[in-house]
Scaffold this motif. Structure first.
Motif, short mmCIF file in Angstrom:
data_model
loop_
_atom_site.label_atom_id
_atom_site.label_comp_id
_atom_site.label_asym_id
_atom_site.label_seq_id
_atom_site.Cartn_x
_atom_site.Cartn_y
_atom_site.Cartn_z
N LEU A 16 -20.13 7.63 1.72
CA LEU A 16 -19.13 7.22 2.69
C LEU A 16 -18.13 8.35 2.89
CD1 LEU A 16 -18.46 3.52 1.66
CD2 LEU A 16 -19.81 4.37 3.57
N ARG A 17 -18.34 9.14 3.89
CA ARG A 17 -17.54 10.35 4.13
C ARG A 17 -16.07 10.03 4.40
NH1 ARG A 17 -20.95 13.12 1.66
NH2 ARG A 17 -22.85 13.64 2.73
N GLU A 18 -15.79 8.86 4.99
CA GLU A 18 -14.39 8.57 5.31
C GLU A 18 -13.53 8.41 4.06
OE1 GLU A 18 -16.61 4.59 5.64
OE2 GLU A 18 -16.94 6.62 6.37
N TYR A 19 -14.14 8.05 2.92
CA TYR A 19 -13.36 7.92 1.70
C TYR A 19 -13.07 9.27 1.05
CZ TYR A 19 -14.02 2.89 1.71
OH TYR A 19 -14.00 1.57 2.03
N ALA A 20 -13.80 10.29 1.41
CA ALA A 20 -13.64 11.61 0.78
C ALA A 20 -12.26 12.19 1.05
CB ALA A 20 -14.72 12.56 1.25
N ALA A 21 -11.68 11.89 2.20
CA ALA A 21 -10.40 12.49 2.58
C ALA A 21 -9.23 11.51 2.44
CB ALA A 21 -10.47 12.99 4.02
N VAL A 22 -9.47 10.32 1.93
CA VAL A 22 -8.41 9.32 1.84
C VAL A 22 -7.58 9.56 0.58
CG1 VAL A 22 -7.93 6.86 1.57
CG2 VAL A 22 -9.72 7.62 3.11
N PRO A 23 -6.26 9.74 0.73
CA PRO A 23 -5.42 9.88 -0.46
C PRO A 23 -5.10 8.52 -1.06
CG PRO A 23 -4.10 10.07 1.52
CD PRO A 23 -5.52 9.92 1.97
N GLY A 24 -4.53 8.52 -2.22
CA GLY A 24 -4.05 7.29 -2.84
C GLY A 24 -5.11 6.58 -3.65
N PRO A 25 -5.06 5.22 -3.66
CA PRO A 25 -5.94 4.47 -4.55
C PRO A 25 -7.42 4.58 -4.19
CG PRO A 25 -4.76 2.98 -3.09
CD PRO A 25 -4.19 4.35 -2.87
N LEU A 26 -7.76 5.02 -2.98
CA LEU A 26 -9.16 5.15 -2.61
C LEU A 26 -9.64 6.59 -2.68
CD1 LEU A 26 -9.45 2.63 0.33
CD2 LEU A 26 -10.14 2.34 -2.03
N ALA A 27 -8.91 7.44 -3.36
CA ALA A 27 -9.36 8.83 -3.52
C ALA A 27 -10.61 8.85 -4.40
CB ALA A 27 -8.24 9.67 -4.12
N TRP A 28 -11.21 10.01 -4.60
CA TRP A 28 -12.50 10.13 -5.28
C TRP A 28 -12.57 9.41 -6.62
CZ3 TRP A 28 -17.27 10.17 -4.81
CH2 TRP A 28 -18.12 10.66 -5.77
N PRO A 29 -11.63 9.59 -7.57
CA PRO A 29 -11.77 8.83 -8.83
C PRO A 29 -11.69 7.33 -8.61
CG PRO A 29 -10.21 10.63 -9.09
CD PRO A 29 -10.54 10.54 -7.63
N GLY A 30 -10.90 6.90 -7.64
CA GLY A 30 -10.81 5.47 -7.33
C GLY A 30 -12.10 4.92 -6.77
N VAL A 31 -12.82 5.73 -6.02
CA VAL A 31 -14.09 5.30 -5.46
C VAL A 31 -15.13 5.12 -6.56
CG1 VAL A 31 -15.98 5.97 -3.92
CG2 VAL A 31 -13.63 6.30 -3.20
N ILE A 32 -15.17 6.06 -7.50
CA ILE A 32 -16.12 5.95 -8.62
C ILE A 32 -15.80 4.73 -9.48
CG2 ILE A 32 -16.84 7.03 -10.79
CD1 ILE A 32 -18.21 8.20 -8.44
N SER A 33 -14.53 4.55 -9.82
CA SER A 33 -14.18 3.38 -10.63
C SER A 33 -14.42 2.10 -9.85
CB SER A 33 -12.73 3.48 -11.11
OG SER A 33 -11.84 3.51 -10.02
N GLY A 34 -14.23 2.14 -8.54
CA GLY A 34 -14.53 0.97 -7.72
C GLY A 34 -16.01 0.63 -7.75
#
Length: 137
Positions: A40-58
């Motif tokens: 999901l490329r749109e999450y790659a540039a999102v700051p805050g809780p949905l940044a890369w470590p947040g996506v993996i933990s999600g």
């Protein structure tokens, strides 16, 4: 039939529960794989809780909180285990909590969230229906 949930049209609640839980489990595993592989490329540039470590933990939390409980629910319901009703109520409630937490954290609304909330409610209702069938009127 007396009980919490009365559905005259549901002739095969176990089959319905197996199909619904297996579909949600497959979708959760696929969604986690997409998140973990960063498709999901749109999450790659999102700051805050949905940044890369947040996506993996999600993705990990999605598998643990939704994928595995739904897979277990589908498997034990298919096997005819008497604990299927309790598993359905727990896994449906976990799905509902997951969607509500995602809505609160992401602060966005997509078409999939109300659909998953409805599916979670249906899974809980099917679990209650199975329990009503087991205990009788």
């Amino acid at each position: 039939m007396a009980g919490i949930v009365q559905w005259e049209r549901v002739r095969h609640p176990r089959t319905s529960l197996v199909v619904a839980a297996a579909a949600v489990a497959a979708a959760a595993f696929a969604g986690a794989a997409v998140l973990a592989t960063r498709q999901l490329r749109e999450y790659a540039a999102v700051p805050g809780p949905l940044a890369w470590p947040g996506v993996i933990s999600g993705a990990v939390i999605l598998v643990l909180a939704v994928g595995f409980p739904m897979a277990v629910t589908a498997a034990i319901t298919l096997a005819g285990d008497r604990r299927a009703s309790a598993a359905a109520v727990v896994s449906g409630t976990l799905l509902i909590c997951w969607v509500l937490a995602l809505m609160a954290l992401a602060q966005t609304l997509t078409w999939l969230q109300p659909v998953l909330l409805t599916v979670g409610i249906v899974i809980v209702a099917l679990g209650l229906h199975l329990k009503t069938e087991e205990t009788g009127p």
